[in-house]
Each structure stands twice: as structure tokens, then as C-alpha cells.
Design a protein around this motif. Structure first.
Motif, PDB file in Angstrom:
ATOM      1  N   SER A  23      -2.786 -47.191 -25.178  1.00  0.00           N
ATOM      2  CA  SER A  23      -4.098 -46.922 -24.292  1.00  0.00           C
ATOM      3  C   SER A  23      -4.975 -45.935 -25.023  1.00  0.00           C
ATOM      4  O   SER A  23      -6.052 -45.759 -24.384  1.00  0.00           O
ATOM      5  N   ILE A  24      -4.399 -45.358 -25.740  1.00  0.00           N
ATOM      6  CA  ILE A  24      -5.182 -44.023 -26.309  1.00  0.00           C
ATOM      7  C   ILE A  24      -6.339 -44.197 -26.476  1.00  0.00           C
ATOM      8  O   ILE A  24      -7.594 -43.402 -26.435  1.00  0.00           O
ATOM      9  N   ALA A  25      -6.464 -45.172 -27.628  1.00  0.00           N
ATOM     10  CA  ALA A  25      -7.911 -45.273 -28.385  1.00  0.00           C
ATOM     11  C   ALA A  25      -8.701 -45.841 -27.386  1.00  0.00           C
ATOM     12  O   ALA A  25      -9.910 -45.565 -27.445  1.00  0.00           O
ATOM     13  N   SER A  26      -8.329 -46.752 -26.331  1.00  0.00           N
ATOM     14  CA  SER A  26      -9.326 -47.243 -25.215  1.00  0.00           C
ATOM     15  C   SER A  26      -9.645 -46.178 -24.558  1.00  0.00           C
ATOM     16  O   SER A  26     -10.966 -46.267 -24.071  1.00  0.00           O
ATOM     17  N   ILE A  27      -8.806 -45.461 -23.976  1.00  0.00           N
ATOM     18  CA  ILE A  27      -9.308 -44.050 -23.003  1.00  0.00           C
ATOM     19  C   ILE A  27     -10.314 -43.329 -23.759  1.00  0.00           C
ATOM     20  O   ILE A  27     -11.264 -42.804 -23.269  1.00  0.00           O
ATOM     21  N   ALA A  28     -10.058 -43.137 -25.117  1.00  0.00           N
ATOM     22  CA  ALA A  28     -11.210 -42.272 -26.014  1.00  0.00           C
ATOM     23  C   ALA A  28     -12.527 -42.865 -25.718  1.00  0.00           C
ATOM     24  O   ALA A  28     -13.530 -42.095 -25.710  1.00  0.00           O
ATOM     25  N   LEU A  29     -12.516 -44.242 -26.104  1.00  0.00           N
ATOM     26  CA  LEU A  29     -13.593 -44.904 -25.999  1.00  0.00           C
ATOM     27  C   LEU A  29     -14.537 -44.665 -24.632  1.00  0.00           C
ATOM     28  O   LEU A  29     -15.476 -44.482 -24.506  1.00  0.00           O
ATOM     29  N   VAL A  30     -13.322 -44.639 -23.663  1.00  0.00           N
ATOM     30  CA  VAL A  30     -14.044 -44.601 -22.027  1.00  0.00           C
ATOM     31  C   VAL A  30     -14.658 -43.164 -21.812  1.00  0.00           C
ATOM     32  O   VAL A  30     -15.835 -42.878 -21.479  1.00  0.00           O
ATOM     33  N   ILE A  31     -13.970 -42.093 -22.647  1.00  0.00           N
ATOM     34  CA  ILE A  31     -14.490 -41.032 -22.476  1.00  0.00           C
ATOM     35  C   ILE A  31     -15.798 -40.811 -23.154  1.00  0.00           C
ATOM     36  O   ILE A  31     -16.674 -40.049 -22.775  1.00  0.00           O
ATOM     37  N   THR A  46     -18.063 -42.936 -12.186  1.00  0.00           N
ATOM     38  CA  THR A  46     -17.369 -43.448 -11.007  1.00  0.00           C
ATOM     39  C   THR A  46     -16.416 -44.676 -11.966  1.00  0.00           C
ATOM     40  O   THR A  46     -15.122 -44.752 -11.826  1.00  0.00           O
ATOM     41  N   HIS A  47     -17.151 -45.492 -12.557  1.00  0.00           N
ATOM     42  CA  HIS A  47     -16.520 -46.652 -13.360  1.00  0.00           C
ATOM     43  C   HIS A  47     -15.619 -46.115 -14.440  1.00  0.00           C
ATOM     44  O   HIS A  47     -14.514 -46.941 -14.797  1.00  0.00           O
ATOM     45  N   GLY A  48     -16.112 -45.058 -15.158  1.00  0.00           N
ATOM     46  CA  GLY A  48     -15.632 -44.728 -16.429  1.00  0.00           C
ATOM     47  C   GLY A  48     -14.027 -44.083 -15.860  1.00  0.00           C
ATOM     48  O   GLY A  48     -13.018 -44.267 -16.332  1.00  0.00           O
ATOM     49  N   ILE A  49     -13.900 -43.428 -14.793  1.00  0.00           N
ATOM     50  CA  ILE A  49     -12.721 -42.745 -14.401  1.00  0.00           C
ATOM     51  C   ILE A  49     -11.977 -43.965 -13.813  1.00  0.00           C
ATOM     52  O   ILE A  49     -10.525 -43.973 -14.349  1.00  0.00           O
ATOM     53  N   GLU A  50     -12.225 -45.124 -13.269  1.00  0.00           N
ATOM     54  CA  GLU A  50     -11.575 -46.073 -12.726  1.00  0.00           C
ATOM     55  C   GLU A  50     -10.995 -46.671 -13.801  1.00  0.00           C
ATOM     56  O   GLU A  50      -9.756 -47.021 -14.035  1.00  0.00           O
ATOM     57  N   ALA A  51     -11.737 -46.960 -15.053  1.00  0.00           N
ATOM     58  CA  ALA A  51     -11.256 -47.664 -16.277  1.00  0.00           C
ATOM     59  C   ALA A  51     -10.427 -46.849 -16.951  1.00  0.00           C
ATOM     60  O   ALA A  51      -9.054 -47.392 -17.333  1.00  0.00           O
ATOM     61  N   ALA A  52     -10.608 -45.643 -16.874  1.00  0.00           N
ATOM     62  CA  ALA A  52      -9.441 -44.815 -17.766  1.00  0.00           C
ATOM     63  C   ALA A  52      -8.100 -44.855 -16.826  1.00  0.00           C
ATOM     64  O   ALA A  52      -7.106 -44.810 -17.274  1.00  0.00           O
ATOM     65  N   GLY A  57     -13.066 -54.306 -19.534  1.00  0.00           N
ATOM     66  CA  GLY A  57     -14.407 -54.206 -20.024  1.00  0.00           C
ATOM     67  C   GLY A  57     -15.566 -54.081 -18.982  1.00  0.00           C
ATOM     68  O   GLY A  57     -16.606 -53.552 -19.445  1.00  0.00           O
ATOM     69  N   GLY A  58     -15.376 -54.696 -17.942  1.00  0.00           N
ATOM     70  CA  GLY A  58     -16.619 -54.795 -17.014  1.00  0.00           C
ATOM     71  C   GLY A  58     -16.943 -53.446 -16.245  1.00  0.00           C
ATOM     72  O   GLY A  58     -17.946 -52.902 -16.287  1.00  0.00           O
ATOM     73  N   LEU A  59     -15.825 -52.672 -16.369  1.00  0.00           N
ATOM     74  CA  LEU A  59     -15.999 -51.157 -15.911  1.00  0.00           C
ATOM     75  C   LEU A  59     -16.777 -50.308 -16.695  1.00  0.00           C
ATOM     76  O   LEU A  59     -17.719 -49.756 -16.356  1.00  0.00           O
TER      77      LEU A  59
END
Lengths: 255, 261
Positions: free
Chosen positions: B135-143, B205-211, B224-226
Motif C-alpha cells: 500500500s505504500i506507493a498508493s498512500i504516497a500518491l494519496v499524500i 476529507t477524501h484523502g484521509i479516508e483513502a489513506a 479510486g473514487g475517493l
């Protein structure tokens, strides 16, 4: 007598100045309310006692907030205003000039304390029944004065740092965390507790809680006042050396 | 070509000149140490109240802390220039406003990403949370998306800086609102309905939920939606901020309040 007069006039003057500043007065009231609101939401699932615990703790957080950030930058502000050299050169001892500044900062925190208790009452229905009103009325000013004295020690310790405001900001969270405002000290590792015991806000918080809930607040008030006096004494002792150092290196205004 | 130079070189110079955050005496306490203590504060409050898990608070506060660099830095593009007496010169130049202001946002986003990533890594290590390696790469993108979104809100704050003198007060209030509304420490489901409704329009809001979902092992596709919603909100704030900048610049010129707002 002139020292008392200087302290009193300095306190009134700086209290008025801080009250006119939106950063120190409006934000000083509003900012801790955000944290109090989060704490109320988190604690409302527990017992009414937990909510009262949070309400009292959050109310004292504002006093520390008002002091830590502002005290860290107190000398820097004088430096920006171009008045630091004048204050240092004044015949009055520098401690008598700085102490009322930080005391005024912590006194501003009373707005935040009142606002937080009112916010808790009006929005979250937290009723505050004070078991020992007299002790409560003693504990609050002692806590404010002790925190102001702690701010004085911070302010004079940071005299040679141009970015002292950042260090003052930094101290906001750690003191909120380890002084038992919202988290019982028993939850922390053992090595944290001796640090908490050296901080006057820990004892001030305990005194206010004991007075409100119904306990023996006097020993805590005594500890809080004693630590405040110790901070002042240390501050007075170090300020001479720090100012001498700044003068000798010609860094008072430039640092 | 001139626009690209203003965007990249101007943005970098402005960042270095205005904020002075490259000084370790400011950068380390403000962006590296303070977020750790914010995380610890809420982790321990959470433990004391006996509600959410440590991971919930670590992720929420690490991502929310990007608001400090993103919002404060962007608003300093106006307030800092005014303080340095250079706002008039900046606005008198024929330089395009789009590269001028958006260029300043690029290093700010980078700063926000670094602050959040560091807080998440260090705070997570101190508290001892587990995040799946996948999940690390995906969380980096969310950040990255969340920091960009917060910077867009900072652009709105910067625009208001043309009319409001006390931008530091304004920014702290915005920071506090994000802390309360965006599900940083209190799940949206626990907030009153009107608060969680408003939160849908805020960055974070959505970024935190996604992470949080990614950290709990959900796939990138499921959030992806978040992430899209967070990016869309950021784009909307960027547009609003840019339009406000143009409008309030014009008004500031007309009323001669650029230096005195």
C-alpha cells in the motif's frame, strides 16, 4: 515599591496590547476550541465524568497555548520593533521588564479558559459544578501566574535565537501531551512522569481539577506556585549571563 | 517560454526568499517535530477515551499536517510580499498571473508531501502501526494529491490575504476547521450530519479516508473514487483561488489597498 509598580504597569500595558491583537486574543480563544471540540467528541462516548475531565483539561490548554507561542517570540518581537536594545539598556532590571510581558500572555489565556468551559456547557452540555469554589478561584490565578513565569524562563532562554517563535510553537503540543490536560499521566511510560512533575502546568491542572471535582487541591497549588517561583529565580539568574553574552558578541539585535 | 520560467524559477525563488523555511531552526521544529507530537497527542487522547485505533490517528494527523506548509506557505505569497514591501512591484509586472501564483505552489506541494510522509513514517514507527508494503506507493500518491488539494485551499487563503491583514490568524482558523471537520480524529459518522456534509467539500476529507482504507489493505482501485474526489475538490479550490486573486487584485488596485489591507 518601584519594582511592584513596574510589574503592575507592564502587565496592564501588555495585557491591553495583546487584547488588541487578533492573533493573541481572537485566535487565542478560538484555536484551543478546535482541540477542545475534538476532545469532547472523543470523550463523549465515555462517562459524564470523562467529559468533565476533558472540559477542565481543554480549558487549561488555552492558557499554555497563549503563553508558549507568544513567549517564545517575545524578545524577537521587541527586536523587530527596535525596542530590545532600549529595554536592555534601561536602568530597571531586564527581568522586571520581561516578566509582566509573559504574565500578560498567560493572563490572556483566561479568555480561552472561560470560552472553552462555556463551549462545553452550551454545545456539549457539560455542566461544571465546582466542589470547592474558593480553592478553584485560588488555583486558576496561581496556574496562570506559574505558566506566565514558565513563559518568562522560555523568553529569556531564547534571547539569542532569532527563530525563537518556532521553538515556542514546538512546545505547545508536548506540554499539552504530558501535563495531564487530556491524558492521565499513568498512560505514559515511566520516564515521562518525572518530566511532567517538573512542569508547573501539571500541578496547576491537578489543582484546578481537584478543586472542581472535590479533592485536596492545596498541595498541588503549592507545588505549582513553588515551581513558578523556581522558574522566575532561574530566569533572573540566567538573564544576566545571556544578555552579557549577547552584548559581548554584539548579537543583541542581529542574533 | 517566459511563462515556464516564471512558473519554475520564480516559484522556487519565491519559496526560498519568502519563507525562510530552509533554515533548520524553523524547518525541523515546525515540519518534522511538531507533527510527531500532534500525532502522539491524539493517539494518547484516543487511548484515554478508548475509541479508535492508533493507526486511525497516525494517518489522520499525518495527512492533516500537510495543511501547515500548504496553507501557510501559499498565503505567504501575498502576506510575505506585503511585509517585504514587494507586493506592489510583483503585481505591477506584466507577468502572467497563472504561472506567477501557481508556480509558487509547486515547491509548497513538495514541502507538504515531505512533511506528511515524514510524519506518517516517523509517527507510525514510534507508535508501532503496521501498513502493508503493497500500500505504500498508493498512500504516497494519496499524500501528493492531498497536499495539492490543500495547497489549492491555500491559494484561496492567499487571495483573501489581499483583503485581510491578519493572514496568520485566518490560516490557523482554517487549520483548526480542517482538524475538526475532515475526519482527522473523529470519524465522519460520529460527527453531526451537517458537519460531515460540509466536510465533503473540504480538502483532506477524501484523502484521509483513502489513506486509511489503503493502510487497512484495500486495493488502489477500491479507493479510486475517493482520490478522484480529492483531486476534483483541489481543482475547484485552485480555480476559485485564482479567480479570487484576480478579482481582489483588481479591487485592491481600484481602492488602493494593496499595501494596507
Amino acid at each position: 515599591m518601584s519594582a511592584v509598580r513596574l510589574l503592575a504597569i507592564g502587565w496592564v500595558l501588555h495585557f491591553k496590547m495583546l487584547s488588541r491583537s487578533s492573533f493573541n486574543s481572537v485566535l487565542g480563544v478560538v484555536y484551543p476550541l478546535f482541540f477542545a471540540t475534538v476532545a469532547f467528541f472523543l470523550f463523549r462516548e465515555g462517562s459524564p465524568h470523562a467529559l468533565l475531565y476533558a472540559s477542565l483539561g481543554a480549558s487549561v490548554m488555552g492558557i499554555w497555548s497563549a503563553t508558549s507561542t507568544a513567549a517564545g517570540g517575545a524578545l524577537q518581537r521587541e527586536r523587530w520593533h527596535g525596542t530590545l536594545e532600549l529595554l536592555v539598556a534601561a536602568p530597571a532590571h531586564f527581568s522586571l521588564v520581561m516578566l509582566p510581558v509573559t504574565l500578560a500572555m498567560s493572563t490572556i489565556g483566561i479568555y480561552s479558559m472561560a470560552a472553552t468551559l462555556l463551549w462545553g456547557r452550551l454545545v456539549f452540555g457539560i455542566s461544571l459544578h465546582i466542589a470547592h469554589p474558593l480553592l478553584f478561584c485560588l488555583a486558576v490565578p496561581v496556574t496562570i501566574v506559574s505558566i506566565g513565569m514558565c513563559g518568562f524562563l522560555l523568553a529569556v532562554s531564547f534571547v539569542r535565537y532569532r527563530t525563537a517563535w518556532a521553538l515556542g510553537n514546538l512546545l505547545e503540543y508536548p506540554v499539552w501531551l504530558i501535563c495531564g490536560f487530556l491524558v492521565p499521566l499513568s498512560l505514559f511510560p515511566g520516564w515521562v512522569r518525572p518530566i511532567s512533575w517538573l512542569l508547573a502546568p501539571t500541578w496547576g491542572m491537578r489543582a484546578i481539577r481537584e478543586a472542581a471535582i472535590g479533592g485536596s487541591a492545596l498541595p498541588d497549588i503549592g507545588m505549582c506556585a513553588g515551581l513558578g517561583a523556581a522558574y522566575t529565580l532561574i530566569g533572573v539568574l540566567v538573564v544576566g549571563r545571556l544578555l552579557h553574552s549577547a552584548r559581548a558578541r554584539a548579537t543583541l539585535s542581529l542574533t | 517560454m517566459t511563462g515556464a520560467r516564471i512558473f519554475f524559477v520564480g516559484g522556487l525563488m519565491s519559496y526560498r526568499a519568502l519563507f525562510g523555511w530552509l533554515s533548520p531552526w524553523i524547518f525541523i521544529p515546525t515540519f518534522l517535530v511538531a507533527p510527531i507530537f500532534q500525532i502522539l497527542l491524539f493517539v494518547y487522547i484516543g487511548r484515554s477515551a478508548g475509541v479508535e485505533s492508533d493507526k486511525f490517528y497516525v494517518i489522520g494527523n499525518a495527512l492533516q499536517y500537510c495543511a501547515i506548509p500548504c496553507i501557510f506557505a501559499m498565503s505567504n505569497t501575498i502576506a510575505g510580499e506585503r511585509y517585504q514591501k514587494t507586493l506592489g512591484y510583483i503585481l505591477a509586472t506584466p507577468a502572467g498571473r497563472l504561472p506567477l501564483f501557481l508556480g509558487r505552489s509547486l515547491p509548497v506541494i513538495g514541502n507538504g508531501v515531505f512533511a506528511s510522509a515524514f510524519a506518517l513514517s516517523a509517527g507510525g514507527a514510534i507508535v508501532g502501526i503496521h501498513v502493508p508494503a503493497s500500500s505504500i506507493a498508493s498512500i504516497a500518491l494519496v499524500i501528493v494529491v492531498t497536499s495539492a488539494s490543500c495547497t489549492s485551499l491555500g491559494l484561496v487563503s492567499a487571495a483573501l490575504g489581499l483583503r485581510v491583514r491578519e493572514t496568520a490568524t485566518l490560516n490557523n482558523i482554517v487549520f483548526g476547521l480542517l482538524l475538526v471537520f475532515c475526519g482527522v480524529n473523529v470519524p465522519l459518522s460520529e460527527l453531526p450530519g451537517w458537519m460531515s456534509f460540509i466536510a465533503q467539500g473540504f480538502p483532506l476529507t477524501h484523502g484521509i479516508e483513502a489513506a486509511r482504507r489503503l493502510a487497512n489493505g484495500q486495493s488502489f482501485g477500491s479507493v479510486g473514487g475517493l482520490i478522484g474526489a480529492e483531486a476534483l475538490i483541489g481543482a475547484a479550490y485552485a480555480l476559485l483561488g485564482y479567480q479570487l486573486l484576480r478579482l481582489l487584485e483588481w479591487q485592491g488596485r481600484r481602492l488602493a489597498t494593496l499595501e494596507t489591507a
